[in-house]
Design an enzyme around this catalytic site. Sequence first.
Site, mmCIF file in Angstrom:
data_model
loop_
_atom_site.group_PDB
_atom_site.id
_atom_site.type_symbol
_atom_site.label_atom_id
_atom_site.label_comp_id
_atom_site.label_asym_id
_atom_site.label_seq_id
_atom_site.Cartn_x
_atom_site.Cartn_y
_atom_site.Cartn_z
ATOM 1 N N ASP A 195 0.961 -1.066 -0.101
ATOM 2 C CA ASP A 195 -0.095 -0.031 -0.031
ATOM 3 C C ASP A 195 1.033 1.039 -0.012
ATOM 4 O OD1 ASP A 195 -1.670 2.118 0.604
ATOM 5 O OD2 ASP A 195 -2.966 1.103 2.375
ATOM 6 N N HIS A 196 0.872 2.109 -1.126
ATOM 7 C CA HIS A 196 1.904 3.192 -1.242
ATOM 8 C C HIS A 196 1.891 4.137 -0.080
ATOM 9 C CE1 HIS A 196 -1.544 5.072 -3.352
ATOM 10 N NE2 HIS A 196 -1.119 6.170 -2.944
ATOM 11 N N HIS A 258 -5.991 2.575 2.852
ATOM 12 C CA HIS A 258 -5.008 3.709 3.413
ATOM 13 C C HIS A 258 -5.600 4.134 4.556
ATOM 14 C CE1 HIS A 258 -3.768 3.829 -0.660
ATOM 15 N NE2 HIS A 258 -4.638 4.786 -1.036
#
Length: 507
Positions: A195-196, A258
């Site tokens: 997950d960036h 996120h």
Amino acid sequence: MSEQNQTPNPLLQGLNPQRQSPPLVFIVFGASGDLAARKLLPALERLSRRRQLAAGFSVVGIARTQMSDEEFKKLALESVPDFGPSWEELVKGFRYISGEYAHPDTFEELKKVLSELDDLYGCSGNRVYYLATIPSLFGEVAQGLKDHGLNQAKDPNSFVRLVVEKPFGRNLPSAQELDDKLHSCFEEKQIFRIDHYLGKETVQNVLALRFANAIFEPIWNRQYVDNIQITVAESLGVEHRGSFYETAGALRDIVQNHVMQILSLTLMEPPSSIDATGIRNEKVKALKAVEIMTPQEVAQQVVRAQYSPGWVNGEPVVGYQLEEGVSSSSTTETYVAMRLKVDNWRWAGVPVYIRTGKRLPKRVTEVALQFQTVPHLSFSQNLVTDLEPNVLVIRIQPDEGVTIRFGAKVPGQDFRVRSVSMDFSYGAAFLEETSDAYERLLLDAMVGDATLFIRSDEVNQAWQILEPILNAWSENAVPVYQYPAGQWGPAEADQLLAKEGRKWRKP
């Protein structure tokens, strides 16, 4: 390799040496797609420019799109308009395979190419597979790698890793099904769920802020914190992704990944060690402390909405149902607000408010801890009319930094007190160039550092929290409200806080 690439950078002398990948082949499934061109290839170029890729490094692209080796090399160069000489040299060794992900010939060709690259560049049998395909193909690709003996290291000194892009399922059952499929082909220690957001410096700074500063950790609990607010706002609409967004929505697209990552880092207890095991254990514990809502609580504590026509940045914009690829009767949410309760010693009684949405007034991601008011004010009320509760704000994007709001005397003869801000900005405080999130995470996967990747039980627990909400929405038990584009959401989201005497912080 050019002379320019060999010359040491004098600005780096005296600093700690940078990490470098071991020799390996980086294999991208879905190499002709948008993610590879926009994120993966540019991140690899920056690692190459920083000399953080080993000499024995190569890339193999795999996709259904017909393309030659030379055309893939051209794509790699065009993906980075300002590429340096090191990238130009590195790209010369890239390879490309056209084929179906379910066809045996694709994996047989991959096996052949990998053997050739090992002989040419001394990659030592090390592999990092990156799944940049659509999620429905993750299991298919993993199975193909297993069937052709490409899922295991060839000797004890080499490694094979699998990087999986979000989303990790569409709900709890599909996430568990994907997990079972991946685990039938790879061991958990080989799987790196990316997950960036976890690659962003300010997200990681939550750990530094809390556990490296004696002035913060003692007050990071229910004794001092009144409420926590997490905001992930975008001014853009769905753009040309209407068809995709109809299948996702804000809850799946933003909250499940996120927001849950930010939430777990904010709530977690101090880890026994700052490594993958210590940090990920505490993140899972934090998510397990979040109470699972009943259907009745979903109706009372969750608000979903869509943007209607309005104005953003002075420009008129259409409503969600008028966007390309969106049904005129769509109930897909572009905005979610919710109140979560945490059942543990540190956070009992402290509400956590979450909101995320598209077509809001500005792009901003932040975590705000609002502290309790002082028990007694010695000043008369007319002297503190502009005094607000103390707030600690961690700004994740776009202006990365930390802000503290506190009371101070206004200059003048009267003893008036109002709230002021003390601000820390990453850009102003550090001269070092900030790494892109993908740049950091790709290197972590190469060196085998799983700290910023998501473990299986963490994915499962995040879906456990959100599954009752999805179920309630599937039964239309929660209405879909409307909010004009350019505003901070529907009035019903304000009521979530107003009924408890609170209000949303204005970013």
